[in-house]
Motif scaffolding. Sequence first.
Motif, PDB file in Angstrom:
ATOM      1  N   LEU A 254       0.852  -1.192   0.000  1.00  0.00           N
ATOM      2  CA  LEU A 254       0.000   0.000   0.000  1.00  0.00           C
ATOM      3  C   LEU A 254       0.882   1.234   0.000  1.00  0.00           C
ATOM      4  O   LEU A 254       1.936   1.271   0.653  1.00  0.00           O
ATOM      5  CB  LEU A 254      -0.904   0.004   1.234  1.00  0.00           C
ATOM      6  CG  LEU A 254      -1.888  -1.165   1.334  1.00  0.00           C
ATOM      7  CD1 LEU A 254      -2.704  -1.050   2.621  1.00  0.00           C
ATOM      8  CD2 LEU A 254      -2.803  -1.192   0.126  1.00  0.00           C
ATOM      9  N   ASP A 255       0.444   2.269  -0.718  1.00  0.00           N
ATOM     10  CA  ASP A 255       1.201   3.524  -0.751  1.00  0.00           C
ATOM     11  C   ASP A 255       1.317   4.124   0.646  1.00  0.00           C
ATOM     12  O   ASP A 255       2.273   4.810   0.974  1.00  0.00           O
ATOM     13  CB  ASP A 255       0.522   4.531  -1.690  1.00  0.00           C
ATOM     14  CG  ASP A 255       0.630   4.068  -3.145  1.00  0.00           C
ATOM     15  OD1 ASP A 255       1.371   3.089  -3.397  1.00  0.00           O
ATOM     16  OD2 ASP A 255      -0.030   4.679  -4.009  1.00  0.00           O
ATOM     17  N   ALA A 256       0.276   3.879   1.465  1.00  0.00           N
ATOM     18  CA  ALA A 256       0.283   4.451   2.807  1.00  0.00           C
ATOM     19  C   ALA A 256       0.994   3.552   3.812  1.00  0.00           C
ATOM     20  O   ALA A 256       0.942   3.816   5.021  1.00  0.00           O
ATOM     21  CB  ALA A 256      -1.154   4.697   3.267  1.00  0.00           C
ATOM     22  N   GLY A 257       1.609   2.501   3.320  1.00  0.00           N
ATOM     23  CA  GLY A 257       2.322   1.606   4.223  1.00  0.00           C
ATOM     24  C   GLY A 257       1.535   0.348   4.487  1.00  0.00           C
ATOM     25  O   GLY A 257       0.304   0.366   4.513  1.00  0.00           O
ATOM     26  N   GLY A 258       2.242  -0.771   4.661  1.00  0.00           N
ATOM     27  CA  GLY A 258       1.564  -2.040   4.915  1.00  0.00           C
ATOM     28  C   GLY A 258       1.509  -2.880   3.660  1.00  0.00           C
ATOM     29  O   GLY A 258       1.539  -2.374   2.543  1.00  0.00           O
ATOM     30  N   ILE A 259       1.454  -4.188   3.864  1.00  0.00           N
ATOM     31  CA  ILE A 259       1.394  -5.144   2.768  1.00  0.00           C
ATOM     32  C   ILE A 259       0.056  -5.859   2.861  1.00  0.00           C
ATOM     33  O   ILE A 259      -0.334  -6.321   3.941  1.00  0.00           O
ATOM     34  CB  ILE A 259       2.518  -6.191   2.875  1.00  0.00           C
ATOM     35  CG1 ILE A 259       3.903  -5.520   2.849  1.00  0.00           C
ATOM     36  CG2 ILE A 259       2.390  -7.243   1.783  1.00  0.00           C
ATOM     37  CD1 ILE A 259       4.334  -5.044   1.487  1.00  0.00           C
ATOM     38  N   VAL A 260      -0.672  -5.929   1.735  1.00  0.00           N
ATOM     39  CA  VAL A 260      -1.938  -6.662   1.718  1.00  0.00           C
ATOM     40  C   VAL A 260      -1.740  -7.946   0.930  1.00  0.00           C
ATOM     41  O   VAL A 260      -1.217  -7.927  -0.183  1.00  0.00           O
ATOM     42  CB  VAL A 260      -3.061  -5.813   1.080  1.00  0.00           C
ATOM     43  CG1 VAL A 260      -4.319  -6.652   0.929  1.00  0.00           C
ATOM     44  CG2 VAL A 260      -3.331  -4.588   1.922  1.00  0.00           C
ATOM     45  N   ALA A 288       1.958  -8.430  13.740  1.00  0.00           N
ATOM     46  CA  ALA A 288       2.839  -9.024  12.735  1.00  0.00           C
ATOM     47  C   ALA A 288       2.099  -9.272  11.418  1.00  0.00           C
ATOM     48  O   ALA A 288       2.669  -9.112  10.338  1.00  0.00           O
ATOM     49  CB  ALA A 288       3.402 -10.344  13.256  1.00  0.00           C
ATOM     50  N   ASP A 289       0.799  -9.665  11.489  1.00  0.00           N
ATOM     51  CA  ASP A 289       0.044  -9.980  10.272  1.00  0.00           C
ATOM     52  C   ASP A 289      -0.673  -8.756   9.698  1.00  0.00           C
ATOM     53  O   ASP A 289      -1.314  -8.847   8.655  1.00  0.00           O
ATOM     54  CB  ASP A 289      -1.026 -11.035  10.590  1.00  0.00           C
ATOM     55  CG  ASP A 289      -0.391 -12.320  11.092  1.00  0.00           C
ATOM     56  OD1 ASP A 289       0.750 -12.589  10.670  1.00  0.00           O
ATOM     57  OD2 ASP A 289      -1.041 -13.028  11.893  1.00  0.00           O
ATOM     58  N   ALA A 290      -0.596  -7.639  10.371  1.00  0.00           N
ATOM     59  CA  ALA A 290      -1.454  -6.509  10.027  1.00  0.00           C
ATOM     60  C   ALA A 290      -1.138  -5.937   8.659  1.00  0.00           C
ATOM     61  O   ALA A 290       0.024  -5.755   8.289  1.00  0.00           O
ATOM     62  CB  ALA A 290      -1.334  -5.415  11.082  1.00  0.00           C
ATOM     63  N   ALA A 291      -2.205  -5.687   7.871  1.00  0.00           N
ATOM     64  CA  ALA A 291      -2.061  -4.953   6.622  1.00  0.00           C
ATOM     65  C   ALA A 291      -2.307  -3.478   6.881  1.00  0.00           C
ATOM     66  O   ALA A 291      -1.741  -2.607   6.240  1.00  0.00           O
ATOM     67  CB  ALA A 291      -3.045  -5.483   5.596  1.00  0.00           C
ATOM     68  N   ILE A 292      -3.194  -3.239   7.816  1.00  0.00           N
ATOM     69  CA  ILE A 292      -3.573  -1.866   8.119  1.00  0.00           C
ATOM     70  C   ILE A 292      -3.357  -1.615   9.596  1.00  0.00           C
ATOM     71  O   ILE A 292      -3.834  -2.375  10.451  1.00  0.00           O
ATOM     72  CB  ILE A 292      -5.044  -1.622   7.746  1.00  0.00           C
ATOM     73  CG1 ILE A 292      -5.156  -1.548   6.223  1.00  0.00           C
ATOM     74  CG2 ILE A 292      -5.581  -0.349   8.383  1.00  0.00           C
ATOM     75  CD1 ILE A 292      -6.469  -1.932   5.681  1.00  0.00           C
ATOM     76  N   THR A 293      -2.618  -0.577   9.878  1.00  0.00           N
ATOM     77  CA  THR A 293      -2.343  -0.227  11.257  1.00  0.00           C
ATOM     78  C   THR A 293      -2.637   1.254  11.409  1.00  0.00           C
ATOM     79  O   THR A 293      -2.140   2.067  10.629  1.00  0.00           O
ATOM     80  CB  THR A 293      -0.859  -0.473  11.602  1.00  0.00           C
ATOM     81  OG1 THR A 293      -0.530  -1.794  11.194  1.00  0.00           O
ATOM     82  CG2 THR A 293      -0.601  -0.297  13.088  1.00  0.00           C
ATOM     83  N   LEU A 335      -5.355  -4.424  11.607  1.00  0.00           N
ATOM     84  CA  LEU A 335      -6.396  -5.128  10.877  1.00  0.00           C
ATOM     85  C   LEU A 335      -5.805  -5.849   9.669  1.00  0.00           C
ATOM     86  O   LEU A 335      -4.832  -5.373   9.072  1.00  0.00           O
ATOM     87  CB  LEU A 335      -7.441  -4.138  10.367  1.00  0.00           C
ATOM     88  CG  LEU A 335      -8.194  -3.322  11.415  1.00  0.00           C
ATOM     89  CD1 LEU A 335      -8.838  -2.109  10.776  1.00  0.00           C
ATOM     90  CD2 LEU A 335      -9.242  -4.178  12.120  1.00  0.00           C
ATOM     91  N   ALA A 336      -6.412  -6.968   9.303  1.00  0.00           N
ATOM     92  CA  ALA A 336      -6.023  -7.661   8.072  1.00  0.00           C
ATOM     93  C   ALA A 336      -7.261  -8.203   7.397  1.00  0.00           C
ATOM     94  O   ALA A 336      -8.210  -8.611   8.080  1.00  0.00           O
ATOM     95  CB  ALA A 336      -5.065  -8.798   8.397  1.00  0.00           C
ATOM     96  N   PRO A 337      -7.313  -8.178   6.048  1.00  0.00           N
ATOM     97  CA  PRO A 337      -8.463  -8.717   5.333  1.00  0.00           C
ATOM     98  C   PRO A 337      -8.260 -10.196   5.021  1.00  0.00           C
ATOM     99  O   PRO A 337      -7.138 -10.710   5.051  1.00  0.00           O
ATOM    100  CB  PRO A 337      -8.468  -7.902   4.046  1.00  0.00           C
ATOM    101  CG  PRO A 337      -7.022  -7.588   3.811  1.00  0.00           C
ATOM    102  CD  PRO A 337      -6.343  -7.526   5.154  1.00  0.00           C
TER     103      PRO A 337
END
Lengths: 355, 282
Positions: A254-260, A288-293, A335-337
């Motif tokens: 993600l441009d805002a940080g985090g990997i989905v 550790a698993d978070a895509a969105i923080t 959060l993670a999807p």
Amino acid sequence: MAKLAFRDVRKSYGAHEVIHGITTDVDDGEFVVIVGPSGCGKSTLLRMVAGLEEISAGEIVIGDRVVNRLEPKDRDIAMVFQNYALYPHMSVFENMAYGLKIRGFAKDDIKARVDRAAGILELAPLLERRPRQLSGGQRQRVAMGRAIVREPAAFLFDEPLSNLDAKLRVQMRFEIQKMHRQTGTTSLYVTHDQVEAMTLAHRMIVMNAGRAEQIGAPMEVYANPATQFVAGFIGSPAMNFLPGKGAGAGRVALDAGGIVMHASGTVDTGKSVVVGIRPEHLAPCSAADAAITGSVELVEQLGADTLAHVSHGGAMVVARLPGGSMPDVGTTLTLAPDPARVYLFDAATGARIAT
Amino acid sequence: MVEHRPWRALSGHLVLLLGIAVVVLPIYVAFVASTLTFDQVTTVPMPMTPGTQLVKNYGDVIAHGSTLGSRAPVGRMLWNSFVMAMLIAVGKIAISILSAFAIVYFRFPLRRTCFWLIFVTLMLPVEVRIFPTYKVVADLGLIDTYAGLTLPLIASATATFLFRQFFMTIPDELAEAARIDGAGPMRFFWDVVLPLSRTSIAALFVIMFVYGWNQYLWPLLVTTREDMYTVVIGIKRMIAGGDQATEWQLVMATAMMALLPPVAVVVLMQRLFVRGLVETEK
């Protein structure tokens, strides 16, 4: 009762084209909802079926007749308007009987038909009243009754519930469903309200800027939106969209940080995409698993669920959490999807990237 | 406005009473004069209480007019005035409601031009075009006919304009619903537009009836025979010229009778009239 068909239907005002070629079939007895934001051409399309707007190009077929050149009265359709359009000086009975009277039906036939429609819509005690003595919901039922008595090939609804308050809308949705079950008449229903579309439609046509973005059953459209527009329009609260770039197999940074993590196959590394995640598909997870923080900015408790608005690098992300959970404002949420339910869209065209 | 100030209410009522007195006094004087004998009415000052000649004076003028001035019976004049006012009111409404319907509901070439042409004639009072109109009416041989009295006054930009404004407040969906129900344009006009316009029609009828009844200049020009006089002309002709005395008791009796029909129309249709002018609910 009849099938309906649109064959590359276009509408233009002078050189300005507002409907850019709609092609689809509506089955006998099907309930099709045309949904879209205001100005997308959905009402124009319906009015073209009714014969109130000319068809600039293409063909509309009702039953087995091309109706392009037919007057509204010869198209064998009945229409329900947003503002009811009841004749103010006629009683409920006269309103429903007017179309039949003009068509030269016998008096007792008219009475029998009106009584039957009044039975279906529970209007029997109101037959002698004038429209102004009725509530909004009752008026709309009369307008529906006016459509039923004619037993037309198709019902056309033009935002029939938009003038009603929220509670009545739910009730009238139920009435419309009930009426459709009892009459089994092919129906076209225009609305801007995606809830109405989801609950009423057998199939829906999602329109945007004069184009049909997607045509399909409600759950299919919800589960497999064809474009970013459809994904954002159907579903409430709306899908979260986060820009990002391909980062190898099944990963988008993600441009805002985090990997989905996603299940849409490989996206070329560095390719710009938009990641779409529905609020209901986000769940709290370990850091550790978070895509969105992000920190919780706002919490909306709806009873059954809680909506948490999380700030994620400048963008707001909405997550639908179970009703009991109540994150404090200001705390950090991770959060993670579900990877199977992450949607990717081409950042340039808005088209869905699917495996 | 919920203040209770007795002196204010009192002064308000006084002003109103004064206003009523100013309006009613001349009518009262006319009424008194119409009940007196010729001798009483010519004495100075004239008695201010009603006399005994009411039935005789009114009966005389209705049957055979005045004796010194015009001898045309007022009964005939009242009939002429009534026919003229009715024809003008009904004709104006019929023509202008149809033209307004055409302008609002049909798309035809030069529609806007037509509307503006009608609108511009609003600014032309009868007096401006009275000579050409007279010439046309005379050439058509319509002098001393009801057609000559009424036709030139029937076209009405005002009424057309008012109906147009009213029709524009009728929601378009009503016309569309009627089209889908299978009503042709005239059927829609007859079944929907006309019933909805009832109060507007009533209001215009009152205005146009009074307008027709009070016409003076035009009937003065196109009527030459006594049996075609309208009552407004009749009053003028009863006032004798030169050194002859005017029978004011008879003139006043005629004036009183000339007053009654317009008042009756206004009073009888008042409720509809007010509704027609203020109604907004569709």
